[in-house]
Design a protein around this motif. Structure first.
Motif, PDB file in Angstrom:
ATOM      1  N   ILE A  98       0.882  -1.168   0.000  1.00  0.00           N
ATOM      2  CA  ILE A  98       0.000   0.000   0.000  1.00  0.00           C
ATOM      3  C   ILE A  98       0.919   1.216   0.000  1.00  0.00           C
ATOM      4  O   ILE A  98       1.890   1.253   0.763  1.00  0.00           O
ATOM      5  CB  ILE A  98      -0.887   0.037   1.263  1.00  0.00           C
ATOM      6  CG1 ILE A  98      -1.971  -1.045   1.190  1.00  0.00           C
ATOM      7  CG2 ILE A  98      -1.520   1.416   1.453  1.00  0.00           C
ATOM      8  CD1 ILE A  98      -2.771  -1.190   2.479  1.00  0.00           C
ATOM      9  N   VAL A 158      -1.932  -0.733  -3.992  1.00  0.00           N
ATOM     10  CA  VAL A 158      -3.060   0.155  -3.647  1.00  0.00           C
ATOM     11  C   VAL A 158      -2.533   1.514  -3.226  1.00  0.00           C
ATOM     12  O   VAL A 158      -1.548   1.601  -2.489  1.00  0.00           O
ATOM     13  CB  VAL A 158      -3.905  -0.479  -2.519  1.00  0.00           C
ATOM     14  CG1 VAL A 158      -4.886   0.542  -1.934  1.00  0.00           C
ATOM     15  CG2 VAL A 158      -4.670  -1.681  -3.049  1.00  0.00           C
ATOM     16  N   ILE A 175      -3.453   4.897  -1.164  1.00  0.00           N
ATOM     17  CA  ILE A 175      -4.357   5.565  -0.213  1.00  0.00           C
ATOM     18  C   ILE A 175      -3.818   6.974  -0.027  1.00  0.00           C
ATOM     19  O   ILE A 175      -2.685   7.170   0.429  1.00  0.00           O
ATOM     20  CB  ILE A 175      -4.420   4.822   1.128  1.00  0.00           C
ATOM     21  CG1 ILE A 175      -4.890   3.375   0.917  1.00  0.00           C
ATOM     22  CG2 ILE A 175      -5.329   5.567   2.095  1.00  0.00           C
ATOM     23  CD1 ILE A 175      -4.851   2.538   2.186  1.00  0.00           C
ATOM     24  N   ASP A 190      -9.079   3.495   6.443  1.00  0.00           N
ATOM     25  CA  ASP A 190      -8.793   3.221   5.025  1.00  0.00           C
ATOM     26  C   ASP A 190      -7.671   2.183   4.900  1.00  0.00           C
ATOM     27  O   ASP A 190      -7.725   1.276   4.072  1.00  0.00           O
ATOM     28  CB  ASP A 190      -8.349   4.500   4.293  1.00  0.00           C
ATOM     29  CG  ASP A 190      -9.418   5.578   4.287  1.00  0.00           C
ATOM     30  OD1 ASP A 190     -10.614   5.230   4.318  1.00  0.00           O
ATOM     31  OD2 ASP A 190      -9.047   6.771   4.267  1.00  0.00           O
ATOM     32  N   ARG A 225      -8.936  -1.278   6.157  1.00  0.00           N
ATOM     33  CA  ARG A 225      -9.830  -1.902   5.177  1.00  0.00           C
ATOM     34  C   ARG A 225      -9.045  -2.449   3.979  1.00  0.00           C
ATOM     35  O   ARG A 225      -9.219  -3.595   3.556  1.00  0.00           O
ATOM     36  CB  ARG A 225     -10.855  -0.855   4.703  1.00  0.00           C
ATOM     37  CG  ARG A 225     -11.875  -1.381   3.698  1.00  0.00           C
ATOM     38  CD  ARG A 225     -12.713  -0.253   3.101  1.00  0.00           C
ATOM     39  NE  ARG A 225     -11.902   0.636   2.277  1.00  0.00           N
ATOM     40  CZ  ARG A 225     -11.671   1.916   2.564  1.00  0.00           C
ATOM     41  NH1 ARG A 225     -12.194   2.493   3.640  1.00  0.00           N
ATOM     42  NH2 ARG A 225     -10.918   2.643   1.756  1.00  0.00           N
ATOM     43  N   GLU A 226      -8.156  -1.631   3.442  1.00  0.00           N
ATOM     44  CA  GLU A 226      -7.405  -2.046   2.251  1.00  0.00           C
ATOM     45  C   GLU A 226      -6.433  -3.172   2.572  1.00  0.00           C
ATOM     46  O   GLU A 226      -6.209  -4.063   1.750  1.00  0.00           O
ATOM     47  CB  GLU A 226      -6.681  -0.846   1.630  1.00  0.00           C
ATOM     48  CG  GLU A 226      -7.620   0.175   1.001  1.00  0.00           C
ATOM     49  CD  GLU A 226      -8.542  -0.429  -0.056  1.00  0.00           C
ATOM     50  OE1 GLU A 226      -8.041  -1.085  -0.994  1.00  0.00           O
ATOM     51  OE2 GLU A 226      -9.781  -0.272   0.071  1.00  0.00           O
ATOM     52  N   ARG A 260      -8.379  -6.352   2.671  1.00  0.00           N
ATOM     53  CA  ARG A 260      -8.758  -6.754   1.316  1.00  0.00           C
ATOM     54  C   ARG A 260      -7.567  -7.378   0.577  1.00  0.00           C
ATOM     55  O   ARG A 260      -7.697  -8.419  -0.070  1.00  0.00           O
ATOM     56  CB  ARG A 260      -9.280  -5.521   0.548  1.00  0.00           C
ATOM     57  CG  ARG A 260      -9.814  -5.818  -0.840  1.00  0.00           C
ATOM     58  CD  ARG A 260     -10.495  -4.607  -1.452  1.00  0.00           C
ATOM     59  NE  ARG A 260      -9.562  -3.570  -1.856  1.00  0.00           N
ATOM     60  CZ  ARG A 260      -8.898  -3.557  -3.026  1.00  0.00           C
ATOM     61  NH1 ARG A 260      -9.061  -4.550  -3.866  1.00  0.00           N
ATOM     62  NH2 ARG A 260      -8.080  -2.574  -3.322  1.00  0.00           N
TER      63      ARG A 260
END
Lengths: 440, 324
Positions: free
Chosen positions: B256, B288, B290, B313, B316-317, B320
């Motif tokens: 991320i 990802v 953010i 955020d 959650r990511e 996932r």
């Protein structure tokens, strides 16, 4: 063959003593060609105007035959006045200064022919008619002083110590050019020896840089003059104001030469600013200002010399507005069709080199034959410079992306000496700040 | 050892460098008797004199250009912008003159331009921005954005000693919120090196500045679920530490990129590209981003909260990606 620049004339001792703080007092003549100075007039705001004539015309836009054009309002037929005798320049210096002017002109004439032969890459910017201003201002600088040229001030760079080949190689994108082909034209400089700040295309951005140079030198106990240029167009930018205001408020020795060359690309001064004289801006900055005829090298030199001496005494910044006209177009692609023919003729009669030749002959300092000899010598010199520039190699691809950063292992020395501070409490210790800061 | 805030760490760094090297001086708006809007230079003028603590007119253009001019004489100026939002007023100087200086005409420019950036304090659209990417996109500059007091001090010292123009983005939200014990003796932190803020096996959060703490909060929540986040604090944005980015992705296989700057053109895109170039085969899941919304920074607290990236955020990511 290159002649070495002799030291700029030493300031006469009485003058530094007798000059008033605002630098506007007229100095006693001592080395001038002629005794007696024509009186200096003042503009409506009290700015000294050293010119021997004021412009009797201005430009307006006119609608006719379904088109706009610029027209002259006023008379362009006035006779050419003589040069104002210099208060400071003696014979040898005047002749040397004159030679720099013809070197400047000849170099550009050769560059123009090189442009037409596609030897010049990109654009070519010329300073025909501006040689007196470039050369005589730079001639007032000492070796330790700094120069901040603009695109048409290649003459000033020669005075500061560059050879014409430098500008020629710049225009040809050569690997041996001062920027190794990375930038063109007058966009080069030298922070170590010649003290020239490389200009950028953004107008006015160098003025704050010159102020910083003067600040840095002063911290090291040295008052240097930092002479830079801005045009009648460039002075419209914010950086011009911000940079020069900093110099003014800090009493830094920046000499700002406002080159009123009448056209900013194609825009006449009437569409650039509303005041009559840009030297009036000096009042707002709180510095001395003066207006000179930019085609009269004597006036230009004297004003620059006084401003430079003022900087050396640590008295701060000055503005010199030099009025003249850019006799070529903005750049080679531009035909300058927008310039009314009679304006061009008016200024052509005021050619700075022709006027200086007349002055030298009348003073008995040079004969017609000697002048012709100097032109021929300069022509040979420039041809030699051209040959060197043409023979120089183009850069290799490895030069494109190197030197983006400077090596951290190399020590960068101070230029002028140890930093000096007048009042400081050296024993004070750092204690934690308890004062409230902006935002919680 | 003494406990100091992020802000004090910066003050100490500049003070100590000015004591160590007389070529160093500061300039900026209100930096003198007042000591700066955030008090970074409080007391400096008495210690070092007005010649070395220069109050300037309100002109970031003049600060940047005069700092540069002084650097041409061999000095090492530290220019302060009261808020990094105002760096835009010096943009031309920074990208046209400073950044190109050594490359163009062999004139090194050893100077630092520093100031507070970032949001979270209801500073509104002109006192909260993260304008670093304009400058990360400019070769010739170095761009620093520390997250901890220790790094702030060590990187500031390195920045002042560096021979190139360095932009130092301090995070104002961290100024007085972050505290830690710092070594009493002189130390530096190398420019261009990232730091593993927290070790973990399952997923890398590559981030910097105040978002390091958002990632940390998320890591603590996820730890209870058995998910171990590795947090890589970039510290320097230009030059980026490509090796550290590759190493963490090779270790966790998931990434991320989290930043407070807005999304489009933010550094997350650049980092995703670096991972693509250098560690594509290590990826078990897509990268990802953010980030803040693609919008100006709003003033009112509910709006600013909505605008900024949040702990939830990241949580959650992360969940996932772990299931991907």
């Amino acid at each position: 063959m290159a002649t070495k620049k002799i030291e700029a004339p030493p300031p006469a001792s009485p003058e530094s003593k007798s000059q008033s703080a605002n630098g506007s007092k007229v100095m006693p003549a001592h080395t001038g060609a002629k005794s007696g100075q024509p009186p200096v007039s003042k503009n409506p705001h009290g700015i000294p105007d050293w010119r021997l004539e004021q412009l009797p015309f201005h430009i307006e836009s006119e609608w006719g035959d379904g088109e706009y054009r610029y027209k002259i309002v006023g008379d362009t037929s006035a006779p050419v006045p003589p040069l104002r005798p210099s208060k400071y320049l003696g014979k040898e210096q005047t002749i040397e200064l004159f030679r720099y002017m013809i070197v400047n002109r000849r170099m550009e004439a050769v560059l123009e022919s090189m442009y037409k032969q596609s030897l010049v890459i990109g654009e070519l910017y010329q300073s025909l008619g501006q040689e007196a201003c470039s050369v005589a201002t730079a001639y007032a600088l000492d070796k330790d002083d700094w120069l901040g040229p603009m695109i048409r001030n290649q003459g000033s760079m020669i005075v500061k110590g560059y050879q014409p080949r430098a500008t020629m190689m710049q225009y040809m994108g050569k690997g041996d050019s001062p920027t190794k082909g990375r930038d063109s034209g007058s966009h080069y400089g030298d922070p170590k020896t010649l003290n020239v700040v490389a200009p950028i295309s953004h107008l006015g951005d160098s003025i704050g840089v010159l102020a910083g140079v003067a600040l840095g030198a002063r911290l090291q106990g040295k008052h240097v003059a930092c002479l830079g240029y801005i045009g009648d167009g460039g002075q419209s930018t914010g950086p011009t104001y911000e940079g020069f205001n900093f110099a003014a408020v800090q009493h830094l020795g920046v000499v700002l030469v406002v080159e009123h060359n009448s056209w900013a690309y194609s825009t006449p001064v009437e569409l650039q600013f509303a005041c009559k004289d840009l030297a009036d801006r000096a009042i707002g900055y709180g510095v001395p200002g003066v207006i000179v005829d930019g085609t009269d090298a004597n006036q230009v030199y004297d004003a620059a010399h006084e401003a430079v001496q003022r900087a050396h005494r640590g008295e701060g910044a000055s503005i010199i507005e030099a009025k003249f006209m850019r006799m070529k177009s903005h750049a080679m692609h531009d035909s300058a069709h927008y310039v009314p023919a009679k304006v061009k003729e008016y200024w052509k009669r005021r050619d700075p080199i022709a006027r200086m030749e007349q002055y030298l002959k009348e003073a008995g300092w040079m004969t017609e034959a000697r002048i012709a000899e100097m032109h021929a010598e300069v022509e040979r010199f420039i041809n030699e410079e051209r040959a060197v520039a043409e023979a120089a190699p183009m850069p290799g691809p490895e030069d494109a992306g190197t030197d983006v950063y400077f090596d951290n292992a190399v020590d960068i020395p101070v230029k002028y000496g140890e930093v000096r501070v007048k009042n400081a409490n050296k024993n004070r210790k750092l204690s934690e700040s308890s004062a409230p800061g902006h935002y919680k | 050892m003494a406990t100091v805030t992020y802000l004090e760490a910066i003050r100490q760094a500049i003070w100590e460098e000015m004591e160590r090297d007389s070529r160093v001086f500061v300039m900026g708006e209100d930096v003198g008797v007042y000591g700066g809007a955030f008090k970074a230079t409080e007391g400096f003028i008495h210690k070092f004199g007005k010649e070395r603590v220069v109050d300037t007119p309100i002109s970031e253009m003049a600060i940047a250009s005069a700092a540069y001019g002084a650097s041409l004489t061999g000095l090492r100026p530290v220019g302060e912008f009261q808020f990094m939002d105002f760096i835009s007023s010096a943009h031309s100087q920074i990208v046209q003159i400073l950044a190109k200086s050594n490359w163009r005409w062999g004139a090194p420019a050893p100077l630092v331009l520093r100031g507070p950036s970032g949001g979270g304090v209801s500073g509104g659209p002109f006192h909260s921005q993260n304008p670093e990417m304009f400058y990360v996109h400019t070769p010739g500059l170095k761009v620093i954005a520390p997250a901890t007091a220790r790094d702030a001090k060590g990187l500031m010292k390195s920045a002042i000693r560096d021979n190139n123009p360095v932009l130092f983005f301090e995070h104002k939200f961290l100024y007085r919120r972050v505290k830690e014990e710092l070594p009493l003796k002189d130390y530096t932190v190398e420019i261009g090196k990232a730091r593993v803020h927290r070790e973990g096996r399952h997923l890398s959060v590559i981030t910097y500045a105040s978002m390091v703490y958002v990632a940390q909060e998320a890591a603590e929540i996820l730890q209870k679920e058995g998910i171990e986040l590795e947090i890589l604090d970039l510290r320097t944005l230009l030059p980026l530490d490509r090796d550290a980015i590759r190493a963490t992705v090779e270790k966790t296989n998931r990434a991320i990129v989290l930043h407070e700057d807005t999304k489009t053109g933010g550094i997350a895109g650049e980092i995703a590209a670096i991972i693509n170039e250098e560690a594509f085969d290590s990826l078990d899941a897509p990268i990802v981003r953010i980030t803040a919304m693609d919008a100006p920074v709003p003033f009112s607290p509910p709006l600013e909260k909505a605008f900024l990236p949040k702990v939830e955020d990241v949580v959650r990511e992360a969940r996932r990606l772990l299931k991907y």
